[in-house]
Design a protein around this motif. Structure first.
Motif, PDB file in Angstrom:
ATOM      1  N   ASP A 155      34.058  52.234  36.085  1.00 27.96           N
ATOM      2  CA  ASP A 155      35.028  51.857  35.052  1.00 27.96           C
ATOM      3  C   ASP A 155      36.363  51.486  35.683  1.00 27.96           C
ATOM      4  OD1 ASP A 155      33.289  52.407  32.931  1.00 27.96           O
ATOM      5  OD2 ASP A 155      33.863  54.535  32.898  1.00 27.96           O
TER       6      ASP A 155
ATOM      7  N   GLY B  57      36.870  50.218  38.512  1.00 33.22           N
ATOM      8  CA  GLY B  57      36.796  49.125  39.482  1.00 33.22           C
ATOM      9  C   GLY B  57      36.694  49.622  40.914  1.00 33.22           C
TER      10      GLY B  57
ATOM     11  N   PRO C 172      28.035  45.395  33.961  1.00 32.87           N
ATOM     12  CA  PRO C 172      29.430  44.958  33.909  1.00 32.87           C
ATOM     13  C   PRO C 172      30.226  45.876  32.967  1.00 32.87           C
ATOM     14  CG  PRO C 172      27.947  43.273  33.001  1.00 32.87           C
ATOM     15  CD  PRO C 172      27.113  44.458  33.350  1.00 32.87           C
ATOM     16  N   PRO C 173      31.358  46.392  33.407  1.00 36.41           N
ATOM     17  CA  PRO C 173      32.127  47.291  32.542  1.00 36.41           C
ATOM     18  C   PRO C 173      32.737  46.542  31.358  1.00 36.41           C
ATOM     19  CG  PRO C 173      33.322  46.865  34.575  1.00 36.41           C
ATOM     20  CD  PRO C 173      31.990  46.170  34.694  1.00 36.41           C
TER      21      PRO C 173
ATOM     22  N   ARG D  41      35.681  47.134  30.108  1.00 40.26           N
ATOM     23  CA  ARG D  41      37.085  46.838  30.393  1.00 40.26           C
ATOM     24  C   ARG D  41      37.307  46.795  31.900  1.00 40.26           C
ATOM     25  NH1 ARG D  41      40.950  50.076  26.008  1.00 40.26           N
ATOM     26  NH2 ARG D  41      40.556  48.580  24.327  1.00 40.26           N
ATOM     27  N   ARG D  42      38.341  46.134  32.294  1.00 36.24           N
ATOM     28  CA  ARG D  42      38.635  46.006  33.723  1.00 36.24           C
ATOM     29  C   ARG D  42      40.116  46.285  33.951  1.00 36.24           C
ATOM     30  NH1 ARG D  42      39.144  42.187  37.885  1.00 36.24           N
ATOM     31  NH2 ARG D  42      39.954  40.583  36.501  1.00 36.24           N
TER      32      ARG D  42
ATOM     33  N   TYR E 211      43.885  48.631  31.386  1.00 37.01           N
ATOM     34  CA  TYR E 211      42.476  48.332  31.167  1.00 37.01           C
ATOM     35  C   TYR E 211      42.392  47.333  30.021  1.00 37.01           C
ATOM     36  CZ  TYR E 211      40.868  51.964  34.326  1.00 37.01           C
ATOM     37  OH  TYR E 211      40.604  52.700  35.456  1.00 37.01           O
TER      38      TYR E 211
ATOM     39  N   THR F 176      36.949  42.826  29.122  1.00 32.63           N
ATOM     40  CA  THR F 176      36.593  41.700  29.980  1.00 32.63           C
ATOM     41  C   THR F 176      36.425  40.421  29.161  1.00 32.63           C
ATOM     42  OG1 THR F 176      34.330  42.516  29.846  1.00 32.63           O
ATOM     43  CG2 THR F 176      35.545  43.021  31.846  1.00 32.63           C
TER      44      THR F 176
ATOM     45  N   GLU G 198      45.765  39.427  39.179  1.00 34.11           N
ATOM     46  CA  GLU G 198      44.926  40.314  39.983  1.00 34.11           C
ATOM     47  C   GLU G 198      45.817  41.315  40.715  1.00 34.11           C
ATOM     48  OE1 GLU G 198      41.510  40.443  40.206  1.00 34.11           O
ATOM     49  OE2 GLU G 198      41.592  39.044  38.522  1.00 34.11           O
TER      50      GLU G 198
END
Lengths: 129, 363
Positions: free
Chosen positions: B252, B254, B280-281, B283-284, B331, B334, B355
């Motif tokens: 979660d 990352g 794939p989570p 949220r990121r 968070y 995605t 990023e």
């Protein structure tokens, strides 16, 4: 130790009120004690000129690295001027809280009540530190 | 009552603003936290981190015990090296993030967060049962002093004969600093080069004072937790309680790379984590840079600009000295495409999604 000028009056919310003798207009800022407690101030939001305010109203925000605090009106009245310089350079709250770091001027309806003298405010800061 | 560190008297003499942090009385700042932050970026800063926990795991099967207790492959560490890792619950939730130093073939030091180390020590003790390994919480014996910033190596080299240029990032070696026995580690939480010095508590004042004198020509400043927080935020480093919690797995956050399914044997959390590694989570963790001057803070909702649908939550935020703008980690769903804003006390303030990290030093 922070300075607490004798000629100003103070609120329990750590603001100073100056120029009461000049008629109905006063200047408002935050005290050096408050500025030190906040840490580096990074953002100041002030009320709009012409806003009607009452004593105790939140009229703006003072944001530091670590926290956000309300700016309160010390009296009933109308905001007549704000300090654009402190909006552009909020660090003035830390470096010159009683001078260029002033927040706003207001025309008060009546003499503000419940303000503290420098001596009373000093006692308040000592009880809080 | 907050516990004082061995350096409390020094902090008071320096006029520090002290604050309770995880039960410890810690320096929040000594003067301007912005100046402290900038000193670390441009010269060097001196930190008291004695609130951190030091838990020793020793014995013939110490490495195997830690492989079982933690998500990392600890037994593969070469003596003298360190690893960032995590301790997870059976359900995969993060209990704490840790740095483990291998001090010898049969000796490891686990450095845990102040708020968590009593629990970490207890968990490690439980998880080490059945292994030929001893777990001992020595947090109260140690002070931790960090020197961080580009001048760190130059100024520390005046106080030690240790081979600092040969000491790699995430490595530690025993040595003396100002005549005091220390574990000298090239680690930190600021995004700069720097060292963390583990010394006996009763030697902390001597080491601090020697560093202060040695650092004077290099513009070293004492720096508090406030600067530490803005430095690590710019460097995109997670903070337990903000970016990391028991409600989140390493995936979660990352940080799935710290979970080593390829190591031998079972480990606590494996069954829960293994199915998640290719999922794939939802949220990121992303970086946000505010357009205006108001600061997105911990817990503020991230919304879609215009529409206002909540698509995330801020985990940490602060004004960034290096960028000159407020920054935050958050968070974010995605699937959330388009411009974002943060709901700052009722007003949607636009933010740019970037990023991580926000800041990367020139090497």
């Amino acid at each position: 130790m922070s300075s607490i000028p004798d000629e100003l009056q103070y609120t329990k919310e750590h603001e100073w009120v100056g120029g009461l003798d000049d008629g109905r207009t006063v200047t408002v800022g935050v005290t050096e004690f408050a500025a030190q407690a906040l840490g580096d101030v990074v953002f100041v939001q002030l009320p709009e000129v012409g806003t009607r305010v009452e004593a105790g109203d939140s009229v703006g925000e003072i944001e530091s690295t670590k926290s956000v605090n309300d700016l309160f009106s010390p009296a009933d009245g109308e905001v007549v001027e704000i300090n654009p310089v402190v909006v552009d350079d909020p660090s003035l709250v830390n470096s010159d809280p009683y001078g260029d770091g002033w927040m706003f001027r207001m025309r008060v309806d009546n003499d503000p009540q419940d303000l503290l003298s420098a001596e009373e405010y000093t006692a308040l800061t000592q009880s809080e530190s | 009552m907050s516990k004082p560190t061995p350096l409390r008297g020094i902090h008071e003499d320096l006029g520090a603003t002290l604050t309770d942090f995880a039960g410890w009385l810690m320096p929040l700042r000594y003067g301007s936290e912005s100046a402290e932050h900038n000193a670390v970026r441009q010269a060097a800063g001196l930190f008291d981190l004695s609130h951190m926990g030091e838990i020793f795991v020793t014995g013939r099967e110490a490495g195997a015990a830690l492989d079982h207790a933690l998500v990392g492959w600890i037994s593969a560490l070469v003596p003298g090296r360190a690893r960032y890792t995590m301790i997870c619950a059976q359900d995969g939730g993060i209990l704490d993030d840790l740095i483990v130093y291998r001090l010898g073939d049969e000796e490891f030091m686990v450095v845990a967060n102040a708020a968590n180390y009593p629990m970490v020590a207890e968990e490690l003790t439980k998880r080490a049962q059945g292994f030929a390994a001893e777990v001992e919480d020595r947090s109260h014996h140690y002070a931790l002093i960090a020197v961080q910033g580009p001048q760190s190596q130059t100024l520390l080299s005046t106080l030690t004969d240790a081979d600092l240029p040969g000491l790699k990032y995430y490595a530690g070696l025993p040595g003396t600093v100002a005549g005091v026995q220390a574990l000298i580690a090239r680690t930190g939480y600021t995004g700069e080069d720097g060292f963390e010095l583990f010394v006996e508590g009763n030697e902390a004042v001597k080491v601090w004072e020697a560093l202060t004198r040695a650092g004077a020509p290099y513009a070293l400043r004492p720096a508090g937790l406030s600067a530490r927080d803005t430095l690590r935020l710019e460097a995109g480093m997670p903070l337990y309680g903000n970016e990391l919690s028991s409600a989140l797995t390493p995936f979660d956050a990352g940080l799935g790379r710290v979970v080593r399914f390829d190591k031998p044997g079972d480990f606590v959390g494996r069954a829960a984590l293994e199915p998640l590694k290719d999922v794939p989570p939802r949220r990121r963790l992303v970086g946000l840079i505010a357009t205006g001057r108001r600061v997105p803070r911990h817990g503020y909702p991230v919304v879609l600009a215009g529409g206002g649908d909540v698509v995330g939550e801020v985990t940490s935020g602060a004004p960034s000295q290096s960028l000159g703008k407020p920054i935050a980690m958050a968070y974010v769903d995605t699937g959330a495409t388009g411009d974002l804003a943060v709901d700052i006390r009722g007003t949607h303030e636009p933010v740019e999604r970037v990023e991580l990290p926000f800041y990367r030093r020139n090497k």
